[in-house]
Design a protein around this motif. Structure first.
Motif, PDB file in Angstrom:
ATOM      1  N   ALA A  25      21.382 -11.927 -28.524  1.00 40.52           N
ATOM      2  CA  ALA A  25      22.007 -13.233 -28.793  1.00 40.52           C
ATOM      3  C   ALA A  25      22.687 -13.817 -27.564  1.00 40.52           C
ATOM      4  N   VAL A  26      21.959 -13.885 -26.462  1.00 42.44           N
ATOM      5  CA  VAL A  26      22.544 -14.381 -25.217  1.00 42.44           C
ATOM      6  C   VAL A  26      23.045 -15.814 -25.359  1.00 42.44           C
ATOM      7  N   GLY A  27      22.407 -16.592 -26.236  1.00 37.15           N
ATOM      8  CA  GLY A  27      22.821 -17.978 -26.407  1.00 37.15           C
ATOM      9  C   GLY A  27      24.164 -18.149 -27.075  1.00 37.15           C
ATOM     10  N   ALA A  28      24.675 -17.088 -27.696  1.00 32.17           N
ATOM     11  CA  ALA A  28      25.973 -17.172 -28.365  1.00 32.17           C
ATOM     12  C   ALA A  28      27.139 -17.094 -27.392  1.00 32.17           C
ATOM     13  N   ARG A  29      26.911 -16.607 -26.174  1.00 31.89           N
ATOM     14  CA  ARG A  29      28.015 -16.359 -25.258  1.00 31.89           C
ATOM     15  C   ARG A  29      27.875 -17.032 -23.890  1.00 31.89           C
ATOM     16  N   VAL A  30      26.672 -17.203 -23.397  1.00 30.77           N
ATOM     17  CA  VAL A  30      26.506 -17.663 -22.008  1.00 30.77           C
ATOM     18  C   VAL A  30      26.691 -19.168 -21.827  1.00 30.77           C
ATOM     19  N   PRO A  31      25.968 -20.030 -22.590  1.00 33.17           N
ATOM     20  CA  PRO A  31      25.999 -21.466 -22.261  1.00 33.17           C
ATOM     21  C   PRO A  31      27.166 -22.201 -22.903  1.00 33.17           C
ATOM     22  N   HIS A  32      27.815 -23.047 -22.091  1.00 39.14           N
ATOM     23  CA  HIS A  32      28.926 -23.881 -22.560  1.00 39.14           C
ATOM     24  C   HIS A  32      28.768 -25.256 -21.923  1.00 39.14           C
ATOM     25  N   ILE A  33      28.723 -26.302 -22.752  1.00 39.48           N
ATOM     26  CA  ILE A  33      28.596 -27.670 -22.252  1.00 39.48           C
ATOM     27  C   ILE A  33      29.562 -28.567 -23.021  1.00 39.48           C
ATOM     28  N   ALA A  34      30.209 -29.486 -22.312  1.00 37.88           N
ATOM     29  CA  ALA A  34      31.018 -30.529 -22.943  1.00 37.88           C
ATOM     30  C   ALA A  34      30.502 -31.872 -22.452  1.00 37.88           C
ATOM     31  N   ALA A  35      30.164 -32.753 -23.390  1.00 39.31           N
ATOM     32  CA  ALA A  35      29.608 -34.059 -23.039  1.00 39.31           C
ATOM     33  C   ALA A  35      30.558 -34.817 -22.120  1.00 39.31           C
ATOM     34  N   GLY A  36      30.019 -35.348 -21.031  1.00 39.95           N
ATOM     35  CA  GLY A  36      30.811 -36.127 -20.095  1.00 39.95           C
ATOM     36  C   GLY A  36      31.757 -35.318 -19.245  1.00 39.95           C
ATOM     37  N   ILE A  37      31.707 -34.001 -19.345  1.00 40.55           N
ATOM     38  CA  ILE A  37      32.642 -33.131 -18.613  1.00 40.55           C
ATOM     39  C   ILE A  37      31.898 -32.199 -17.661  1.00 40.55           C
ATOM     40  N   GLY A  38      30.983 -31.390 -18.176  1.00 46.55           N
ATOM     41  CA  GLY A  38      30.265 -30.466 -17.319  1.00 46.55           C
ATOM     42  C   GLY A  38      29.621 -29.342 -18.102  1.00 46.55           C
ATOM     43  N   ALA A  39      29.087 -28.381 -17.362  1.00 44.74           N
ATOM     44  CA  ALA A  39      28.361 -27.258 -17.960  1.00 44.74           C
ATOM     45  C   ALA A  39      28.707 -25.982 -17.223  1.00 44.74           C
ATOM     46  N   ILE A  40      28.800 -24.884 -17.983  1.00 44.62           N
ATOM     47  CA  ILE A  40      29.169 -23.582 -17.428  1.00 44.62           C
ATOM     48  C   ILE A  40      28.297 -22.514 -18.067  1.00 44.62           C
ATOM     49  N   ALA A  41      27.791 -21.602 -17.239  1.00 45.18           N
ATOM     50  CA  ALA A  41      27.122 -20.397 -17.740  1.00 45.18           C
ATOM     51  C   ALA A  41      27.933 -19.201 -17.281  1.00 45.18           C
ATOM     52  N   THR A  42      28.417 -18.403 -18.229  1.00 44.12           N
ATOM     53  CA  THR A  42      29.211 -17.217 -17.922  1.00 44.12           C
ATOM     54  C   THR A  42      28.412 -15.986 -18.322  1.00 44.12           C
TER      55      THR A  42
END
Length: 236
Positions: A25-42
């Motif tokens: 379930a890598v998609g449950a923890r790695v990708p984070h995006i906020a509209a108009g703010i940015g994107a982070i992969a941890t």
């Protein structure tokens, strides 16, 4: 234990993250995006708060580099982490801790960032990036998946395959596309299949959902059904 690509579609301004791993379930923890703010992969020995708190820092005006510095300062285990960040201005920063498992590293490009650890080798990231660049004419979701396929062909996660995910966000707080393959023998192929299914109805339906500008959205089912049918007929 993962590799991922963060990108911003120049045509729409949408952020997207695609990721694959020999991890449940890598998609449950790695990708984070906020509209108009940015994107982070941890990733690596993942710290979910790098995504959660990192987006808060970007929202407060921190640069990607400053956000990473703040996250590291609050985490005594940061040597085992990997993170990459993109903001709405296209600024990118990445960190790979000294204790991340080889091969590990990061590539920064124009409008995209690729990072990975515990990989078969550097070509995983190089081929992911090169394929993303070479497929500018593909729809954004398909372009991200094609890039990940290239990384897998170069060896991918050196332990094998298990899960993959694709997250795309536009101008609203809800995602334009959020696909997860949590446990599968060929996760990228399954991710590709789900993306194809999303183009049967979802990509046309989502325009009718409530937005900040139109809080009720469109609720007339006659209009919704007619628009979707016309769009689908135009594809044939």
């Amino acid at each position: 234990m993962t590799w991922s690509i963060i990108a911003r579609d120049s045509a729409t301004g949408h952020f997207g993250i695609a990721v694959a791993s020999r991890f449940f379930a890598v998609g449950a923890r790695v990708p984070h995006i906020a509209a108009g703010i940015g994107a982070i992969a941890t990733q690596a020995l993942v710290n979910p708060y790098y995504g959660i708190d990192g987006l808060k820092l970007l929202r407060d005006g921190k640069s990607p580099r400053d956000a990473i510095d703040v996250l590291k300062a609050a985490d005594s285990g940061h040597a085992s982490r990997q993170v990459h960040v993109m903001d709405t201005r296209g600024h990118i920063a990445a960190y790979t801790g000294a204790d991340c498992v080889d091969w590990c590293g990061h590539i920064e490009g124009k409008g995209f960032s690729v990072a990975g650890n515990m990989l078969a080798g550097a070509p995983v990231l190089h081929d992911t990036a090169a394929t993303y660049l070479a497929n500018e004419k593909l729809p954004f979701a398909q372009r991200l998946i094609a890039a990940m396929y290239a990384g897998e062909a170069a060896g991918g996660d050196k332990r094998g395959r298990q899960s993959a995910a694709l997250l795309i966000c536009g101008n609203e707080e809800w995602s334009a596309l959020d696909l997860r393959v949590d446990d599968h023998p060929d996760p990228l192929a399954e991710l590709e299949r789900l993306e194809q299914i999303s183009r049967e109805r979802w990509v046309y339906f989502r325009q009718f959902l409530p937005t900040r500008a139109n809080p009720a959205g469109v609720t007339d089912r006659t209009i919704i059904d007619a628009t979707i049918e016309a769009a689908m007929a135009g594809r044939k």
